[in-house]
Design a protein around this motif. Structure first.
Motif, PDB file in Angstrom:
ATOM      1  N   ASP A   1      -0.570 -17.494  -9.061  1.00 20.03           N
ATOM      2  CA  ASP A   1      -1.565 -16.460  -8.754  1.00 20.03           C
ATOM      3  C   ASP A   1      -2.490 -16.244  -9.959  1.00 20.03           C
ATOM      4  O   ASP A   1      -2.079 -16.453 -11.101  1.00 20.03           O
ATOM      5  N   ASP A   2      -3.709 -15.841  -9.689  1.00 19.80           N
ATOM      6  CA  ASP A   2      -4.660 -15.436 -10.731  1.00 19.80           C
ATOM      7  C   ASP A   2      -4.904 -16.510 -11.785  1.00 19.80           C
ATOM      8  O   ASP A   2      -5.032 -16.203 -12.971  1.00 19.80           O
TER       9      ASP A   2
ATOM     10  N   ASN B   1       4.147 -11.508  -3.306  1.00 18.77           N
ATOM     11  CA  ASN B   1       3.907 -11.465  -4.752  1.00 18.77           C
ATOM     12  C   ASN B   1       5.198 -11.150  -5.487  1.00 18.77           C
ATOM     13  O   ASN B   1       5.913 -10.212  -5.128  1.00 18.77           O
TER      14      ASN B   1
ATOM     15  N   TYR C   1     -12.861 -10.543   0.944  1.00 17.33           N
ATOM     16  CA  TYR C   1     -13.381  -9.571   1.889  1.00 17.33           C
ATOM     17  C   TYR C   1     -14.311 -10.213   2.918  1.00 17.33           C
ATOM     18  O   TYR C   1     -14.427  -9.720   4.036  1.00 17.33           O
TER      19      TYR C   1
ATOM     20  N   GLU D   1     -16.580 -13.128  -1.262  1.00 17.40           N
ATOM     21  CA  GLU D   1     -17.242 -11.967  -0.654  1.00 17.40           C
ATOM     22  C   GLU D   1     -18.515 -12.310   0.091  1.00 17.40           C
ATOM     23  O   GLU D   1     -19.059 -11.471   0.810  1.00 17.40           O
TER      24      GLU D   1
ATOM     25  N   ASP E   1       9.673  -5.169  -4.244  1.00 11.44           N
ATOM     26  CA  ASP E   1       9.359  -6.514  -3.768  1.00 11.44           C
ATOM     27  C   ASP E   1      10.326  -6.973  -2.672  1.00 11.44           C
ATOM     28  O   ASP E   1       9.919  -7.655  -1.734  1.00 11.44           O
TER      29      ASP E   1
ATOM     30  N   ARG F   1       0.849  -1.199   0.000  1.00  9.87           N
ATOM     31  CA  ARG F   1       0.000   0.000   0.000  1.00  9.87           C
ATOM     32  C   ARG F   1       0.879   1.242   0.000  1.00  9.87           C
ATOM     33  O   ARG F   1       1.849   1.299   0.737  1.00  9.87           O
TER      34      ARG F   1
ATOM     35  N   MET G   1     -10.340 -14.263  -8.998  1.00  4.84           N
ATOM     36  CA  MET G   1     -11.651 -13.871  -8.462  1.00  4.84           C
ATOM     37  C   MET G   1     -12.684 -13.542  -9.551  1.00  4.84           C
ATOM     38  O   MET G   1     -13.867 -13.598  -9.302  1.00  4.84           O
TER      39      MET G   1
END
Ligand code: C2E
Ligand code: MG
Ligand code: MG
Ligand code: MG
Length: 290
Positions: free
Chosen positions: A180-181, A118, A257, A238, A91, A63, A204
């Motif tokens: 990932d993903d 990541n 979430y 979610e 990273d 962040r 997601m």
């Protein structure tokens, strides 16, 4: 007139482009300062085991709260740092923070679970990722099994050999490596064949609509992963309904979430406690195969 319209259009266009370039420039010029001054922070999002709803890990997510620009999203600064060959700086900074948080938690006698870092494809081209990781893990005395590496599917086919040989090295040293993903790129199945991953993080977007068709796709992915001996985690959970569905189809781990949003380490733990997701006791002893 058309001419006038064109003028206006090009003025707006330039303004927008100009702002974008200014922001890119700002990111490039300020990344080091932002790390040094602590404007860049590492947040933790919990991962839970679907069957027991116990926390079995965290994902570290970066962040950037900038005094000039305010909140900058990873989606905007990560591609810029990749383009300008600075992503490894970020990273490795994130890894350093993970190690420090690990050390602190250990000293305080808190519960320890593995944390995901990541990695970008560019990291592998910009530095000796393995050596850099080993250096920090040794410095902070973090057991290798406490760090999981997430590599995004969409970037893999570009540097096949380099990355697949590195994954081997990571495994031999005791790190876990996750894809990932999964499902967001275009050659997922080939990648499964060529790379040795411990777990697939199901993207997601596949669950976003949550209709009969998307449910079938997700449960097929979980079945396929089982057949080839790879674990699964669903991202972006979610709702309770999604959680129940994923548990039923045998998806092992969940993130989203509904369980917890990314937050500073202690806040993230508090959040889970309030929502009734406890820490998995001695995750290592009970799930030696994690
Ligand atoms: P990712 O690795 O797939 O991380 C998951 C993203 O989904 C995170 O976005 C997280 O906040 C978001 N997310 C988690 N649960 C939910 C949910 O239930 N609903 C919705 N709508 N979103 C959810 P974030 O933090 O904005 O990060 C975006 C991407 O930026 C990450 O995707 C990752 O690819 C990249 N990234 C983040 N931190 C780092 C980092 O330290 N290094 C590198 N190289 N990339 C990073
Ligand atoms: Mg990730
Ligand atoms: Mg992901
Ligand atoms: Mg994602």
């Amino acid at each position: 007139s058309i001419k006038k319209e064109r003028e206006i259009f090009s003025r707006y266009y330039d303004e927008e482009l100009g702002q974008l370039l200014t922001k890119q420039r700002y990111i490039v010029d300020h990344i080091e300062e932002a790390m040094a001054e602590g404007y860049i922070k590492v947040y933790y999002q919990p991962l839970v085991r679907a069957l027991t709803k116990e926390i079995c890990g965290f994902e570290a997510l970066v962040r950037w709260a900038d005094p000039h620009y305010g909140f900058l999203s990873p989606a905007e600064f990560i591609p810029v740092l990749e383009e300008y060959h600075l992503i490894h700086r970020l990273d490795l900074y994130v890894l350093e923070k993970i190690c420090q948080d690990y050390q602190k938690t250990k000293e305080e006698g808190g519960s320890l679970v593995p944390v995901s870092l990541n990695l970008s494809r560019m990291d592998f081209e910009l530095c000796d990722v393995f050596r850099e990781l080993e250096e920090r893990m040794t410095k902070y005395q973090v057991p290798r099994e406490m760090l999981t590496l997430e590599i995004t599917e969409s970037v893999l086919n570009k540097s096949q050999l380099l990355i697949s040989s590195q994954i081997k090295r990571f495994h031999e040293a005791g790190y876990k490596v996750w894809m990932d993903d999964f499902g967001s790129g275009y050659s997922s199945l080939n990648i499964l064949k060529d790379f040795d991953f411990d777990l697939l993080k199901i993207d997601m977007l596949l669950l976003r609509e949550f209709n009969e068709k998307s449910k079938k796709i997700v449960s097929s992915i979980v079945d396929m992963a089982k057949k080839i001996g790879i674990r699964t985690l669903a991202e972006g959970v979610e709702t309770e309904e999604q959680l129940e569905f994923l548990r039923e189809i045998g998806c092992e781990k969940l993130q989203g979430y509904y369980i917890g949003k990314p937050a500073p380490y202690l806040e993230s733990i508090m959040q889970c406690r309030e929502k009734g997701f406890p820490f998995e006791a001695a995750w290592k002893r009970r799930y030696n195969d994690d």
